[in-house]
Design a protein around this motif. Structure first.
Motif, PDB file in Angstrom:
ATOM      1  N   GLN A 129      28.114  -0.363  41.885  1.00 37.58           N
ATOM      2  CA  GLN A 129      27.679  -0.605  40.514  1.00 37.58           C
ATOM      3  C   GLN A 129      28.582  -1.558  39.746  1.00 37.58           C
ATOM      4  O   GLN A 129      28.268  -1.943  38.620  1.00 37.58           O
ATOM      5  CB  GLN A 129      27.547   0.717  39.732  1.00 37.58           C
ATOM      6  N   LEU A 130      29.721  -1.940  40.319  1.00 36.74           N
ATOM      7  CA  LEU A 130      30.578  -2.908  39.636  1.00 36.74           C
ATOM      8  C   LEU A 130      29.849  -4.237  39.492  1.00 36.74           C
ATOM      9  O   LEU A 130      29.204  -4.708  40.423  1.00 36.74           O
ATOM     10  CB  LEU A 130      31.870  -3.134  40.408  1.00 36.74           C
ATOM     11  N   THR A 131      30.006  -4.862  38.342  1.00 34.32           N
ATOM     12  CA  THR A 131      29.464  -6.210  38.156  1.00 34.32           C
ATOM     13  C   THR A 131      30.349  -7.205  38.907  1.00 34.32           C
ATOM     14  O   THR A 131      31.481  -6.894  39.295  1.00 34.32           O
ATOM     15  CB  THR A 131      29.433  -6.587  36.670  1.00 34.32           C
ATOM     16  N   SER A 132      29.836  -8.409  39.082  1.00 33.80           N
ATOM     17  CA  SER A 132      30.632  -9.428  39.763  1.00 33.80           C
ATOM     18  C   SER A 132      31.903  -9.721  38.978  1.00 33.80           C
ATOM     19  O   SER A 132      32.973  -9.948  39.565  1.00 33.80           O
ATOM     20  CB  SER A 132      29.808 -10.703  39.964  1.00 33.80           C
ATOM     21  N   ARG A 133      31.820  -9.702  37.653  1.00 31.09           N
ATOM     22  CA  ARG A 133      33.007  -9.964  36.836  1.00 31.09           C
ATOM     23  C   ARG A 133      34.033  -8.827  36.947  1.00 31.09           C
ATOM     24  O   ARG A 133      35.236  -9.073  36.932  1.00 31.09           O
ATOM     25  CB  ARG A 133      32.616 -10.203  35.383  1.00 31.09           C
ATOM     26  N   GLN A 134      33.566  -7.598  37.062  1.00 37.19           N
ATOM     27  CA  GLN A 134      34.493  -6.487  37.243  1.00 37.19           C
ATOM     28  C   GLN A 134      35.150  -6.550  38.623  1.00 37.19           C
ATOM     29  O   GLN A 134      36.346  -6.283  38.768  1.00 37.19           O
ATOM     30  CB  GLN A 134      33.766  -5.162  37.058  1.00 37.19           C
ATOM     31  N   LEU A 135      34.362  -6.898  39.639  1.00 39.28           N
ATOM     32  CA  LEU A 135      34.907  -6.988  40.992  1.00 39.28           C
ATOM     33  C   LEU A 135      35.981  -8.068  41.067  1.00 39.28           C
ATOM     34  O   LEU A 135      37.055  -7.851  41.641  1.00 39.28           O
ATOM     35  CB  LEU A 135      33.771  -7.293  41.967  1.00 39.28           C
ATOM     36  N   ILE A 136      35.724  -9.207  40.444  1.00 36.71           N
ATOM     37  CA  ILE A 136      36.735 -10.265  40.406  1.00 36.71           C
ATOM     38  C   ILE A 136      37.895  -9.846  39.508  1.00 36.71           C
ATOM     39  O   ILE A 136      39.071 -10.119  39.802  1.00 36.71           O
ATOM     40  CB  ILE A 136      36.116 -11.588  39.910  1.00 36.71           C
ATOM     41  N   GLY A 137      37.608  -9.186  38.408  1.00 40.83           N
ATOM     42  CA  GLY A 137      38.661  -8.775  37.476  1.00 40.83           C
ATOM     43  C   GLY A 137      39.716  -7.902  38.107  1.00 40.83           C
ATOM     44  O   GLY A 137      40.895  -7.950  37.713  1.00 40.83           O
ATOM     45  N   GLN A 138      39.328  -7.099  39.093  1.00 39.66           N
ATOM     46  CA  GLN A 138      40.311  -6.263  39.777  1.00 39.66           C
ATOM     47  C   GLN A 138      41.252  -7.079  40.659  1.00 39.66           C
ATOM     48  O   GLN A 138      42.211  -6.542  41.214  1.00 39.66           O
ATOM     49  CB  GLN A 138      39.605  -5.183  40.605  1.00 39.66           C
ATOM     50  N   ARG A 139      40.984  -8.369  40.762  1.00 40.83           N
ATOM     51  CA  ARG A 139      41.822  -9.283  41.539  1.00 40.83           C
ATOM     52  C   ARG A 139      42.725 -10.125  40.650  1.00 40.83           C
ATOM     53  O   ARG A 139      43.394 -11.030  41.153  1.00 40.83           O
ATOM     54  CB  ARG A 139      40.933 -10.236  42.366  1.00 40.83           C
ATOM     55  N   MET A 140      42.747  -9.839  39.330  1.00 35.55           N
ATOM     56  CA  MET A 140      43.435 -10.738  38.407  1.00 35.55           C
ATOM     57  C   MET A 140      44.425  -9.998  37.512  1.00 35.55           C
ATOM     58  O   MET A 140      44.107  -8.941  36.950  1.00 35.55           O
ATOM     59  CB  MET A 140      42.421 -11.448  37.504  1.00 35.55           C
ATOM     60  N   VAL A 141      45.626 -10.555  37.392  1.00 38.69           N
ATOM     61  CA  VAL A 141      46.559 -10.170  36.330  1.00 38.69           C
ATOM     62  C   VAL A 141      46.750 -11.403  35.457  1.00 38.69           C
ATOM     63  O   VAL A 141      46.666 -12.534  35.939  1.00 38.69           O
ATOM     64  CB  VAL A 141      47.909  -9.660  36.881  1.00 38.69           C
ATOM     65  N   PHE A 142      47.006 -11.177  34.181  1.00 33.99           N
ATOM     66  CA  PHE A 142      46.991 -12.276  33.217  1.00 33.99           C
ATOM     67  C   PHE A 142      48.318 -12.393  32.471  1.00 33.99           C
ATOM     68  O   PHE A 142      48.906 -11.380  32.079  1.00 33.99           O
ATOM     69  CB  PHE A 142      45.861 -12.071  32.203  1.00 33.99           C
ATOM     70  N   GLY A 143      48.759 -13.617  32.289  1.00 35.91           N
ATOM     71  CA  GLY A 143      49.860 -13.900  31.393  1.00 35.91           C
ATOM     72  C   GLY A 143      49.321 -14.251  30.022  1.00 35.91           C
ATOM     73  O   GLY A 143      48.117 -14.471  29.843  1.00 35.91           O
ATOM     74  N   TYR A 144      50.211 -14.305  29.061  1.00 38.75           N
ATOM     75  CA  TYR A 144      49.810 -14.737  27.723  1.00 38.75           C
ATOM     76  C   TYR A 144      51.037 -15.225  26.966  1.00 38.75           C
ATOM     77  O   TYR A 144      52.177 -14.937  27.336  1.00 38.75           O
ATOM     78  CB  TYR A 144      49.093 -13.614  26.963  1.00 38.75           C
ATOM     79  N   ASP A 145      50.800 -15.965  25.901  1.00 39.20           N
ATOM     80  CA  ASP A 145      51.876 -16.504  25.080  1.00 39.20           C
ATOM     81  C   ASP A 145      52.232 -15.527  23.970  1.00 39.20           C
ATOM     82  O   ASP A 145      51.377 -14.798  23.462  1.00 39.20           O
ATOM     83  CB  ASP A 145      51.458 -17.834  24.444  1.00 39.20           C
ATOM     84  N   GLY A 146      53.506 -15.527  23.578  1.00 37.45           N
ATOM     85  CA  GLY A 146      53.914 -14.780  22.402  1.00 37.45           C
ATOM     86  C   GLY A 146      53.977 -13.280  22.606  1.00 37.45           C
ATOM     87  O   GLY A 146      53.841 -12.763  23.714  1.00 37.45           O
ATOM     88  N   THR A 147      54.179 -12.584  21.517  1.00 41.51           N
ATOM     89  CA  THR A 147      54.387 -11.136  21.576  1.00 41.51           C
ATOM     90  C   THR A 147      53.121 -10.332  21.319  1.00 41.51           C
ATOM     91  O   THR A 147      53.133  -9.107  21.444  1.00 41.51           O
ATOM     92  CB  THR A 147      55.455 -10.715  20.542  1.00 41.51           C
ATOM     93  N   THR A 148      52.021 -11.003  21.000  1.00 40.93           N
ATOM     94  CA  THR A 148      50.760 -10.309  20.735  1.00 40.93           C
ATOM     95  C   THR A 148      49.712 -10.738  21.754  1.00 40.93           C
ATOM     96  O   THR A 148      49.361 -11.929  21.826  1.00 40.93           O
ATOM     97  CB  THR A 148      50.242 -10.631  19.319  1.00 40.93           C
ATOM     98  N   PRO A 149      49.199  -9.828  22.579  1.00 40.97           N
ATOM     99  CA  PRO A 149      48.174 -10.200  23.554  1.00 40.97           C
ATOM    100  C   PRO A 149      46.932 -10.743  22.849  1.00 40.97           C
ATOM    101  O   PRO A 149      46.558 -10.252  21.775  1.00 40.97           O
ATOM    102  CB  PRO A 149      47.852  -8.866  24.255  1.00 40.97           C
ATOM    103  N   PRO A 150      46.290 -11.748  23.420  1.00 41.11           N
ATOM    104  CA  PRO A 150      45.086 -12.297  22.776  1.00 41.11           C
ATOM    105  C   PRO A 150      43.948 -11.281  22.778  1.00 41.11           C
ATOM    106  O   PRO A 150      43.826 -10.448  23.685  1.00 41.11           O
ATOM    107  CB  PRO A 150      44.750 -13.516  23.640  1.00 41.11           C
ATOM    108  N   ALA A 151      43.102 -11.400  21.779  1.00 41.30           N
ATOM    109  CA  ALA A 151      41.950 -10.501  21.681  1.00 41.30           C
ATOM    110  C   ALA A 151      41.049 -10.630  22.901  1.00 41.30           C
ATOM    111  O   ALA A 151      40.441  -9.646  23.351  1.00 41.30           O
ATOM    112  CB  ALA A 151      41.168 -10.800  20.401  1.00 41.30           C
ATOM    113  N   ALA A 152      40.976 -11.830  23.477  1.00 43.67           N
ATOM    114  CA  ALA A 152      40.141 -12.033  24.670  1.00 43.67           C
ATOM    115  C   ALA A 152      40.641 -11.196  25.837  1.00 43.67           C
ATOM    116  O   ALA A 152      39.840 -10.680  26.632  1.00 43.67           O
ATOM    117  CB  ALA A 152      40.115 -13.509  25.044  1.00 43.67           C
ATOM    118  N   LEU A 153      41.946 -11.052  25.967  1.00 46.98           N
ATOM    119  CA  LEU A 153      42.507 -10.219  27.025  1.00 46.98           C
ATOM    120  C   LEU A 153      42.161  -8.752  26.780  1.00 46.98           C
ATOM    121  O   LEU A 153      41.798  -8.019  27.719  1.00 46.98           O
ATOM    122  CB  LEU A 153      44.022 -10.416  27.102  1.00 46.98           C
ATOM    123  N   GLU A 154      42.268  -8.310  25.543  1.00 40.80           N
ATOM    124  CA  GLU A 154      41.927  -6.921  25.231  1.00 40.80           C
ATOM    125  C   GLU A 154      40.462  -6.647  25.545  1.00 40.80           C
ATOM    126  O   GLU A 154      40.115  -5.580  26.080  1.00 40.80           O
ATOM    127  CB  GLU A 154      42.244  -6.632  23.765  1.00 40.80           C
TER     128      GLU A 154
END
Length: 357
Positions: free
Chosen positions: A31-56
């Motif tokens: 039942q995982l979507t393709s985006r969820q299946l790929i998402g389990q393969r990804m860790v993300f960096g970000y700038d600054g001390t506040t994570p971007p809303a898109a990451l959340e």
């Protein structure tokens, strides 16, 4: 009847042991979507001390396995602890509910993203007892802010004139000593409840330039790499849950960087050394791999090679592009969905085995 029960129990034991390094893979449902299946393969960096809303939002949709942190993200330890706790509290889809991976390079000496332990560099480590204490210190430091994965220790066997020896990031020029001290550091991390990462597979100790700065080529024979450089990867401690693949080229086995090579990432690491944990690339936002394509292409090469986590650590946007590229490749039938599910299961098993902080 009793013999049948014993036989079934024996088969179950063999299957459970086959996963290696305590990696008991959880099922990944269809039942995982393709985006969820790929998402389990990804860790993300970000700038600054506040994570971007898109990451959340990604985390809320179940499309991220975790984050990687650098000094730019810290601010203060107290602030970072609050930030990571907030990320961990984000409600994820039920099947993907597990602590996020929070990765930090906390080797010691010159490579520390958090202030404090371990202050001792690999080059200055004189004994296994010192190495284990350094690992415990690193682990306690990471856990204090909510991190659960250390991208350390370095297990590269140094050669004369090597880049990492010059940076004081290697334990020794002797493979047996590297293995002894790295194993001790990893056990120290395990004592603190933090996963260790051995790097940079299949061995970066002969490189005269750092792949963060330029492409690197290591002209060692396969026999020497196996005899020297791969020795620390043989039967690592239980605390070693990840292996990081180098972006250098090792032409004795493949003309492509190790992180893009199925011969290295699958043939050597999985098939010959039987590593059952999670594999991750070195940073794919460096000069070492820039000539190979855009973020989606680089992620595709790594995943096709059999790497679990292609790493884009410098900013959120590039990782986002890479994830989109993988989704496109999956929907076009250019990625094996069964392999993706096996890999996602490995990552989820690691996430479920770790505390949130």
């Amino acid at each position: 009847m009793a013999l049948a029960v014993l036989a079934a129990a024996f088969i179950a034991l063999v299957v459970s042991l086959a996963s290696g390094n305590g990696s008991h893979e959880a099922a990944v449902g269809p039942q995982l979507t393709s985006r969820q299946l790929i998402g389990q393969r990804m860790v993300f960096g970000y700038d600054g001390t506040t994570p971007p809303a898109a990451l959340e939002r990604r985390i809320r949709r179940g499309e991220a396995a975790g984050v990687i942190l650098f000094g730019r993200n810290v601010g203060s330890p107290a602030r970072l602890r609050r930030t990571l706790a907030a990320l961990q509290r984000i409600h994820q889809p039920e099947e993907l509910r597990a602590p996020l991976l929070v990765l930090v390079d906390q080797e010691g000496g010159p490579v520390r993203r958090l202030p404090g332990a371990p202050e001792l560099s690999a080059a200055a480590t004189a004994s296994a007892a010192q190495a284990r204490a350094a690992g415990r210190g690193a682990g306690a430091n990471l856990r204090s802010v909510g991190a659960n994965v250390d991208l350390a220790p370095v297990v590269d066997v140094a050669r004369a004139g090597s880049a990492l020896e010059g940076e004081r990031r290697t334990y020794s020029r002797d493979a047996a000593r590297v293995r002894q001290l790295a194993d001790a550091f990893a056990r120290g991390l395990g004592d603190a409840g933090v996963a260790a990462t051995y790097k940079h597979f299949p061995g970066f100790g002969a490189a005269t330039v750092n792949t963060d700065d330029a492409p690197a080529r290591i002209d060692k024979s396969l026999a020497e790499v196996r005899r020297v450089d791969l020795r620390p990867y043989e039967d690592p401690p239980e605390a070693v849950k990840l292996v990081m693949l180098s972006t250098a080229v090792y032409p004795a086995r493949d003309p492509r960087p190790a992180a893009f090579s199925r011969r290295w990432a699958t043939g050597e690491l999985r098939d010959r050394l039987h590593f059952g944990g999670v594999s991750i690339t070195d940073d794919l936002q460096t000069p070492a791999v820039r000539r190979f394509g855009n973020p989606g292409q680089l992620a595709y090469f790594a995943v096709r090679a059999g790497v679990d986590l292609p790493l884009f650590s410098q900013d959120y946007g590039t990782g986002d592009q890479a994830a989109d590229g993988l989704v496109t490749a999956l929907r076009a039938g250019r990625l094996d969905e069964a392999e993706l599910r096996t890999s996602a299961a490995r990552v989820l098993a690691l996430r479920r085995s770790l505390a949130a902080g």
